[in-house]
Design an enzyme around this catalytic site. Structure first.
Site, PDB file in Angstrom:
ATOM      1  N   TYR A   1     -33.339  12.436   6.442  1.00 54.71           N
ATOM      2  CA  TYR A   1     -34.147  11.371   7.046  1.00 54.71           C
ATOM      3  C   TYR A   1     -35.164  10.837   6.039  1.00 54.71           C
ATOM      4  CZ  TYR A   1     -38.373   9.594   9.300  1.00 54.71           C
ATOM      5  OH  TYR A   1     -39.465   8.854   9.607  1.00 54.71           O
TER       6      TYR A   1
ATOM      7  N   ALA B   1       0.815  -1.224   0.000  1.00 57.17           N
ATOM      8  CA  ALA B   1       0.000   0.000   0.000  1.00 57.17           C
ATOM      9  C   ALA B   1       0.847   1.272   0.000  1.00 57.17           C
ATOM     10  CB  ALA B   1      -0.930  -0.019   1.214  1.00 57.17           C
ATOM     11  N   ALA B   2       1.727   1.413   0.983  1.00 60.07           N
ATOM     12  CA  ALA B   2       2.502   2.652   1.095  1.00 60.07           C
ATOM     13  C   ALA B   2       3.526   2.755  -0.026  1.00 60.07           C
ATOM     14  CB  ALA B   2       3.192   2.717   2.457  1.00 60.07           C
TER      15      ALA B   2
ATOM     16  N   VAL C   1      15.855  -6.013   0.859  1.00 58.73           N
ATOM     17  CA  VAL C   1      16.889  -5.075   1.287  1.00 58.73           C
ATOM     18  C   VAL C   1      17.356  -5.472   2.682  1.00 58.73           C
ATOM     19  CG1 VAL C   1      17.330  -2.665   1.916  1.00 58.73           C
ATOM     20  CG2 VAL C   1      16.039  -3.206  -0.158  1.00 58.73           C
TER      21      VAL C   1
ATOM     22  N   ALA D   1      -4.485   0.749   6.583  1.00 60.58           N
ATOM     23  CA  ALA D   1      -4.357   0.915   5.130  1.00 60.58           C
ATOM     24  C   ALA D   1      -4.600   2.359   4.711  1.00 60.58           C
ATOM     25  CB  ALA D   1      -5.345  -0.009   4.424  1.00 60.58           C
TER      26      ALA D   1
ATOM     27  N   ASN E   1      -1.768   4.381   2.537  1.00 59.22           N
ATOM     28  CA  ASN E   1      -1.992   4.946   1.204  1.00 59.22           C
ATOM     29  C   ASN E   1      -1.715   6.444   1.189  1.00 59.22           C
ATOM     30  OD1 ASN E   1      -3.241   3.127  -1.012  1.00 59.22           O
ATOM     31  ND2 ASN E   1      -4.005   2.342   0.923  1.00 59.22           N
TER      32      ASN E   1
ATOM     33  N   SER F   1       1.146  -4.585  -4.320  1.00 52.79           N
ATOM     34  CA  SER F   1      -0.132  -3.879  -4.412  1.00 52.79           C
ATOM     35  C   SER F   1      -1.340  -4.786  -4.179  1.00 52.79           C
ATOM     36  CB  SER F   1      -0.217  -3.230  -5.802  1.00 52.79           C
ATOM     37  OG  SER F   1      -1.129  -2.182  -5.795  1.00 52.79           O
TER      38      SER F   1
ATOM     39  N   ALA G   1      -4.460  -6.232  -1.536  1.00 55.35           N
ATOM     40  CA  ALA G   1      -5.312  -5.700  -0.465  1.00 55.35           C
ATOM     41  C   ALA G   1      -5.349  -6.698   0.687  1.00 55.35           C
ATOM     42  CB  ALA G   1      -6.713  -5.443  -1.001  1.00 55.35           C
TER      43      ALA G   1
ATOM     44  N   CYS H   1      -6.428  -6.189   3.480  1.00 53.22           N
ATOM     45  CA  CYS H   1      -7.737  -6.022   4.139  1.00 53.22           C
ATOM     46  C   CYS H   1      -8.769  -7.002   3.589  1.00 53.22           C
ATOM     47  CB  CYS H   1      -8.251  -4.590   3.951  1.00 53.22           C
ATOM     48  SG  CYS H   1      -7.013  -3.325   4.244  1.00 53.22           S
TER      49      CYS H   1
HETATM   50  C1  LIG Z   1      -6.026  -9.483   7.511  1.00 49.21           C
HETATM   51  C2  LIG Z   1      -5.830  -8.000   7.503  1.00 49.21           C
HETATM   52  C3  LIG Z   1      -6.945  -7.180   7.427  1.00 49.21           C
HETATM   53  C4  LIG Z   1      -6.780  -5.791   7.437  1.00 49.21           C
HETATM   54  N1  LIG Z   1      -7.897  -5.008   7.351  1.00 49.21           N
HETATM   55  C5  LIG Z   1      -7.748  -3.653   7.318  1.00 49.21           C
HETATM   56  C6  LIG Z   1      -8.899  -2.818   7.174  1.00 49.21           C
HETATM   57  O1  LIG Z   1     -10.033  -3.297   7.058  1.00 49.21           O
HETATM   58  N2  LIG Z   1      -8.702  -1.476   7.179  1.00 49.21           N
HETATM   59  C7  LIG Z   1      -7.458  -0.905   7.273  1.00 49.21           C
HETATM   60  O2  LIG Z   1      -7.335   0.324   7.231  1.00 49.21           O
HETATM   61  N3  LIG Z   1      -6.349  -1.696   7.387  1.00 49.21           N
HETATM   62  C8  LIG Z   1      -6.473  -3.036   7.406  1.00 49.21           C
HETATM   63  N4  LIG Z   1      -5.356  -3.831   7.498  1.00 49.21           N
HETATM   64  C9  LIG Z   1      -4.016  -3.193   7.611  1.00 49.21           C
HETATM   65  C10 LIG Z   1      -3.449  -2.851   6.236  1.00 49.21           C
HETATM   66  O3  LIG Z   1      -3.446  -3.999   5.430  1.00 49.21           O
HETATM   67  C11 LIG Z   1      -2.053  -2.311   6.422  1.00 49.21           C
HETATM   68  O4  LIG Z   1      -2.146  -1.143   7.209  1.00 49.21           O
HETATM   69  C12 LIG Z   1      -1.380  -1.976   5.097  1.00 49.21           C
HETATM   70  O5  LIG Z   1      -1.218  -3.118   4.314  1.00 49.21           O
HETATM   71  C13 LIG Z   1      -0.021  -1.341   5.347  1.00 49.21           C
HETATM   72  O6  LIG Z   1       0.623  -1.136   4.133  1.00 49.21           O
HETATM   73  P1  LIG Z   1       2.201  -0.971   4.073  1.00 49.21           P
HETATM   74  O7  LIG Z   1       2.535  -0.792   2.632  1.00 49.21           O
HETATM   75  O8  LIG Z   1       2.637   0.060   5.037  1.00 49.21           O
HETATM   76  O9  LIG Z   1       2.791  -2.344   4.651  1.00 49.21           O
HETATM   77  P2  LIG Z   1       2.640  -3.843   4.155  1.00 49.21           P
HETATM   78  O10 LIG Z   1       1.293  -4.076   3.570  1.00 49.21           O
HETATM   79  O11 LIG Z   1       3.071  -4.678   5.306  1.00 49.21           O
HETATM   80  O12 LIG Z   1       3.710  -3.986   2.992  1.00 49.21           O
HETATM   81  C14 LIG Z   1       5.078  -3.944   3.250  1.00 49.21           C
HETATM   82  C15 LIG Z   1       5.782  -4.619   2.110  1.00 49.21           C
HETATM   83  O13 LIG Z   1       7.180  -4.473   2.305  1.00 49.21           O
HETATM   84  C16 LIG Z   1       7.833  -5.678   1.968  1.00 49.21           C
HETATM   85  N5  LIG Z   1       9.120  -5.686   2.697  1.00 49.21           N
HETATM   86  C17 LIG Z   1       9.296  -5.674   4.043  1.00 49.21           C
HETATM   87  N6  LIG Z   1      10.602  -5.641   4.344  1.00 49.21           N
HETATM   88  C18 LIG Z   1      11.271  -5.628   3.170  1.00 49.21           C
HETATM   89  C19 LIG Z   1      12.657  -5.604   2.831  1.00 49.21           C
HETATM   90  N7  LIG Z   1      13.607  -5.554   3.773  1.00 49.21           N
HETATM   91  N8  LIG Z   1      12.989  -5.597   1.534  1.00 49.21           N
HETATM   92  C20 LIG Z   1      12.038  -5.631   0.559  1.00 49.21           C
HETATM   93  N9  LIG Z   1      10.713  -5.674   0.819  1.00 49.21           N
HETATM   94  C21 LIG Z   1      10.326  -5.659   2.115  1.00 49.21           C
HETATM   95  C22 LIG Z   1       6.862  -6.753   2.400  1.00 49.21           C
HETATM   96  O14 LIG Z   1       7.087  -7.961   1.716  1.00 49.21           O
HETATM   97  C23 LIG Z   1       5.513  -6.111   2.035  1.00 49.21           C
HETATM   98  O15 LIG Z   1       5.088  -6.449   0.733  1.00 49.21           O
HETATM   99  C24 LIG Z   1      -5.489  -5.222   7.502  1.00 49.21           C
HETATM  100  C25 LIG Z   1      -4.365  -6.064   7.567  1.00 49.21           C
HETATM  101  C26 LIG Z   1      -4.532  -7.433   7.558  1.00 49.21           C
HETATM  102  C27 LIG Z   1      -3.314  -8.315   7.624  1.00 49.21           C
END
Ligand SMILES: Cc1cc2nc3c(=O)[nH]c(=O)nc-3n(C[C@H](O)[C@H](O)[C@H](O)COP(=O)(O)OP(=O)(O)OC[C@H]3O[C@@H](n4cnc5c(N)ncnc54)[C@H](O)[C@@H]3O)c2cc1C
Length: 451
Positions: A428, A16-17, A86, A303, A307, A44, A46, A48
């Site tokens: 309403y 996501a980020a 990394v 999430a 984003n 990329s 989901a 969630c």
């Molecule tokens: C089951 C579940 C349900 C969820 N439901 C919700 C919801 O309903 N609403 C909501 O707001 N949030 C929800 N979330 C949380 C949301 O999914 C996360 O907040 C979001 O994915 C965070 O995105 P991110 O990119 O910061 O991290 P991540 O999604 O954790 O992605 C990080 C990425 O970095 C990669 N990475 C890590 N270290 C390294 C490295 N050293 N070198 C290369 N790559 C690396 C990983 O492989 C991963 O692909 C949920 C999470 C889960 C697990």
């Protein structure tokens, strides 16, 4: 950002980020090379949506993938490298070291490494039948285990937060018997007991048995790939165990490169997503976020934040002035037909921040009581007693919690008082709303305009 912005933008982490940062940087500066280093084979996706794919509501796993690596490479000109982990960052030389050997130079680096499960401190969390849901690989592994069970068996679900509850419902959909355990003294402990009550009721009416105030002390292998869990000193055997016990930030490589850390060890960032090390930005679950009401950094991985921070980091990387607007900690969830969620502060957090919080809770209907399907909804508001300023709220019941929380989040952002919220002219009609929505009822009760 800082002067050393020549050279590629390198993003570590492709979910996501990370992909938001990469795509936004590509939009802002089409000439700048953008490289994404992702250790897994997936970008990329989901997370969630995992519970709903695992439960069978979403047919295809690929439906959870917004765009694959080929799309980003071919259509967006982003150099996505899968299977690239990394291991370290050298901020002096402005390059990252890959776990498999090799280096990649950067002009600006965005760390978007997310978070990992916070496993309970008991033996056996690494057994084959023990799962924790976080990334695509963990979802695939759990999906395969569920397929092997062919719609039967028992699952021990540890943790009753939103993800635990979503998984309880979806494992039920797959025909498993769910035994949910929670260390806190109530189900849905993220909610005030008044608000948690309808959630706990729905859970009990659903297919899950649940126990609170329990202690998991060990997980051991049992015959036929099953797992023996020791709960309150008593062994019980399950076909699988799912740990939904929270997460911790993947801040290691940033911290080792000298980036200051903040609450819960997450990488401390300013509102432009800059870390304390020149040339290194961070976004998403690995980073802190500015809280609008507390007016300080917190760690609330979601999430929505990932984003938005990703887009801010992408713009900062291109030298554009942009500030992350801040979070309220809003989240919403659904389990067994009941929606529930939170925005803003609860009383302990508000008191800690120097407010003099007081709370009001009311239960009403989500539409006119004479309409079919009218459902009870509980709303609890927290506000500052001397000024009336709204500080937060929680709700549970019916299908509309997301909209109720959205309205409340707007009120918090606009710094409305509880009286001003009570006076909002909302729409309403009997089939879709109540003459006085439970949100209005709670606010009005605070100012003596409702029983
Ligand atoms: C089951 C579940 C349900 C969820 N439901 C919700 C919801 O309903 N609403 C909501 O707001 N949030 C929800 N979330 C949380 C949301 O999914 C996360 O907040 C979001 O994915 C965070 O995105 P991110 O990119 O910061 O991290 P991540 O999604 O954790 O992605 C990080 C990425 O970095 C990669 N990475 C890590 N270290 C390294 C490295 N050293 N070198 C290369 N790559 C690396 C990983 O492989 C991963 O692909 C949920 C999470 C889960 C697990």
């Amino acid at each position: 950002v800082d002067p050393g912005t020549d050279g590629p933008l390198v993003v570590v982490g492709g979910d996501a980020a990370g992909m938001s940062a990469a795509a936004e940087a590509r939009r802002c500066d089409p000439r700048r090379p953008v490289v994404v280093l992702e250790r897994s084979e997936h970008v990329s996706y989901a997370a969630c949506g995992f519970p709903y794919w695992l439960g069978g509501l979403v047919d295809e796993r690929d439906d959870l993938v917004a765009h694959d690596a080929a799309y980003f490479r071919e259509r967006r000109g982003i150099d996505v490298r899968l299977g690239h982990e990394v291991a370290a960052v050298d901020p002096e030389a402005r390059r990252v070291e890959l776990a498999g050997g090799g280096r990649v130079p950067y002009g600006v680096l965005v760390l978007a490494t997310g978070a990992r499960p916070a496993l309970p401190d008991v033996p056996g969390t690494d057994l084959p039948g023990v799962h924790a849901l976080r990334d695509m690989s963990s979802a695939i592994a759990l999906g395969a285990a569920l397929d092997r069970l062919e719609g039967g068996g028992s699952a021990l679900l540890v943790g009753c937060g939103p993800i635990g509850l979503e998984m309880a419902e979806n494992l039920c959909r797959r025909g498993l018997r769910i035994h949910l355990i929670e260390a806190a003294d109530q189900l849905a402990p993220a909610l005030h007991p008044d608000v948690a009550a309808p959630v706990a009721h729905a859970l009990r009416e659903g297919c899950a048995t649940s126990r609170v105030d329990v202690d998991l002390s060990a997980l051991r292998p049992a015959p036929a790939g099953r797992v023996e869990a020791v709960v309150d000193g008593v062994p019980e055997v399950h076909d699988l165990v799912l740990l939904a016990t929270g997460i911790v930030p993947n801040a290691g490589i940033g911290a080792a490169a000298g980036c200051r850390t903040g609450p819960r060890g997450a990488l401390a960032v300013d509102r432009a997503c800059r870390t304390s090390v020149p040339g290194i930005l961070a976004a998403g679950d690995c980073a802190t976020a500015w809280h609008r009401i507390l007016e300080r950094d917190v760690w609330q991985p979601l999430a929505t934040t990932a984003n938005r921070q990703g887009r801010v980091a992408g713009r900062t990387a291109c030298g554009r002035e942009d500030l992350f607007p801040g979070i309220l900690g809003s989240w919403v969830s659904e389990a067994f037909g009941v929606t529930f969620g939170v925005t803003g502060l609860d009383e302990p957090a508000a008191a800690e921040a120097g407010f003099r919080p007081t709370a009001v809770a009311r239960t009403g209907r989500d539409r006119s009581g004479y309409m079919p399907g009218a459902t009870e909804v509980c709303v609890r508001l927290v506000y500052d007693a001397p000024t009336g300023r709204l500080l937060g709220g929680q709700t549970a019941g019916g299908r509309d919690s997301a909209n109720r929380l959205r309205a409340l989040a707007v009120a918090l952002t606009a710094r409305l008082t509880v009286g001003e919220l009570a006076g909002v002219d909302a729409a309403y009609a009997p089939p879709v709303s109540a003459l006085r929505d439970p949100l209005e009822l709670a606010a009005a009760a605070a100012v003596g305009d409702a029983p």
